[in-house]
Motif scaffolding. Sequence first.
Motif, PDB file in Angstrom:
ATOM      1  N   GLN A 139       0.848  -1.187   0.000  1.00 27.28           N
ATOM      2  CA  GLN A 139       0.000   0.000   0.000  1.00 27.28           C
ATOM      3  C   GLN A 139       0.885   1.239   0.000  1.00 27.28           C
ATOM      4  O   GLN A 139       1.835   1.329   0.770  1.00 27.28           O
ATOM      5  CB  GLN A 139      -0.917   0.014   1.229  1.00 27.28           C
ATOM      6  CG  GLN A 139      -1.925   1.159   1.209  1.00 27.28           C
ATOM      7  CD  GLN A 139      -2.906   1.095   2.378  1.00 27.28           C
ATOM      8  OE1 GLN A 139      -2.589   0.524   3.426  1.00 27.28           O
ATOM      9  NE2 GLN A 139      -4.087   1.651   2.199  1.00 27.28           N
ATOM     10  N   GLN A 187      -5.879   6.141   4.999  1.00 27.36           N
ATOM     11  CA  GLN A 187      -6.806   5.129   5.496  1.00 27.36           C
ATOM     12  C   GLN A 187      -6.722   4.949   7.010  1.00 27.36           C
ATOM     13  O   GLN A 187      -7.753   4.780   7.683  1.00 27.36           O
ATOM     14  CB  GLN A 187      -6.533   3.783   4.817  1.00 27.36           C
ATOM     15  CG  GLN A 187      -7.450   2.657   5.305  1.00 27.36           C
ATOM     16  CD  GLN A 187      -7.160   1.337   4.617  1.00 27.36           C
ATOM     17  OE1 GLN A 187      -6.455   1.272   3.619  1.00 27.36           O
ATOM     18  NE2 GLN A 187      -7.695   0.256   5.160  1.00 27.36           N
ATOM     19  N   HIS A 188      -5.516   4.999   7.564  1.00 29.47           N
ATOM     20  CA  HIS A 188      -5.334   4.597   8.961  1.00 29.47           C
ATOM     21  C   HIS A 188      -5.138   5.764   9.928  1.00 29.47           C
ATOM     22  O   HIS A 188      -5.245   5.563  11.142  1.00 29.47           O
ATOM     23  CB  HIS A 188      -4.147   3.642   9.066  1.00 29.47           C
ATOM     24  CG  HIS A 188      -4.319   2.370   8.294  1.00 29.47           C
ATOM     25  ND1 HIS A 188      -5.162   1.364   8.694  1.00 29.47           N
ATOM     26  CD2 HIS A 188      -3.766   1.961   7.121  1.00 29.47           C
ATOM     27  CE1 HIS A 188      -5.122   0.369   7.815  1.00 29.47           C
ATOM     28  NE2 HIS A 188      -4.285   0.707   6.850  1.00 29.47           N
ATOM     29  N   GLN A 240      -8.253   9.713   7.850  1.00 29.14           N
ATOM     30  CA  GLN A 240      -9.700   9.470   7.835  1.00 29.14           C
ATOM     31  C   GLN A 240     -10.249   9.097   9.207  1.00 29.14           C
ATOM     32  O   GLN A 240     -11.276   9.662   9.631  1.00 29.14           O
ATOM     33  CB  GLN A 240     -10.042   8.414   6.786  1.00 29.14           C
ATOM     34  CG  GLN A 240      -9.888   8.920   5.358  1.00 29.14           C
ATOM     35  CD  GLN A 240     -10.217   7.869   4.311  1.00 29.14           C
ATOM     36  OE1 GLN A 240     -10.281   6.668   4.607  1.00 29.14           O
ATOM     37  NE2 GLN A 240     -10.414   8.299   3.077  1.00 29.14           N
TER      38      GLN A 240
END
Length: 376
Positions: A167, A175-176, A179
């Motif tokens: 990723q 994402q981690h 957000q």
Amino acid sequence: LFYHSSKGLDTNGNRIEYTRDTIFKIFSMTKPITAVAVMMLMDQGIITIDDPVEKYIPAFKDSTVFVGGTADEPITEPLHTPINLRHLLTHTSGISYGLFGNHPCDIILQRSVPNKDCMHWFQNTPLDELCLHIAATPLCFQPGTHFLYGLNSDILGRVVEIASNGQSFDAFCMQHIFQPLQMKDTRFGCVSEEDMHRFARCYEVDPVTKGAYRVCDREDKIRDQTPKFISGGGGVLSTLSDYERFSRCLLNKGELDGVRILSEHAVSLMTINQLPNNALLSDMLFGDMFSELKGGPFGYGFGVYALSHRDNGQGCGLSNPGEFGWGGVASTFFYVDPVSQISVVLMTQLIPSAANLCLRTQLRWLTHWMVQPTED
């Protein structure tokens, strides 16, 4: 929110209307974000902070250490111990910033750049290629023996990419971290056309007059598309509102508004002095100090300075033990004081940060007196 204020003038003396949603280049205040990403993978059991870097980037297995000579005829020796992730997190790996210095190791890296346009190459090179160039450049010293501010966080970004099964680093952070913490305007190095009106201009001290300021940003370089170089050391754009949420998450030991992104143990490891034998930066410095490090002796955790004693702080005795934080080259700054239970974020855009270091002490005086209990 306890207090928020914004003031400013541009180079023509016109008032600048900053808001909590103005987008700033935070430069090295990206480093704590990168450290959080690494610690998240540690929480998941995917990595350990003592893993050798060569486990993820094999080219570092062949790293050497500069011990004498010149850039033309360097004298090197083998590593006494492999570079590990702890070395990268604490800037004790021996890796410098390369393109910005004049040490023989810096010159060797500069000469390895195609077309010799160092800054253009640096800004347009993918992480995997950058790491190969760094790995082929001799270290300035044996890992763990000194502190030298360098490209360590950028290498960590690549480690996160590999350890997270490919990723991209910016996608991982989105994402981690961004957000889950509702950091809606935080991103790596690009601003859409509809958001350009919120993007703060960056100024620099004129190198000729030494007193006047001039605009130094190049807005066309950061429009629309994500940059090729996803810099874990300085590539994030953010807002006061967003970074305040990030700092409060650290103040709350990894949790914000019911969302936990990091364990309390990981936050503790990140924010205490991690230098060998609990040494201070002043004991381990290699070469000149970067402006983000000035203001008195203190330790260093993972991506943040770490205070163990009140007299070691940048706040003239107002800093409490346990305080941690960091700044950026455009004079942005944040700190977290777990004793007083406050987090403070300062956003401005003036390069270099040495031109604005007095603001950090003044900021502490302001916040110190504002949080004092009032008499009835």
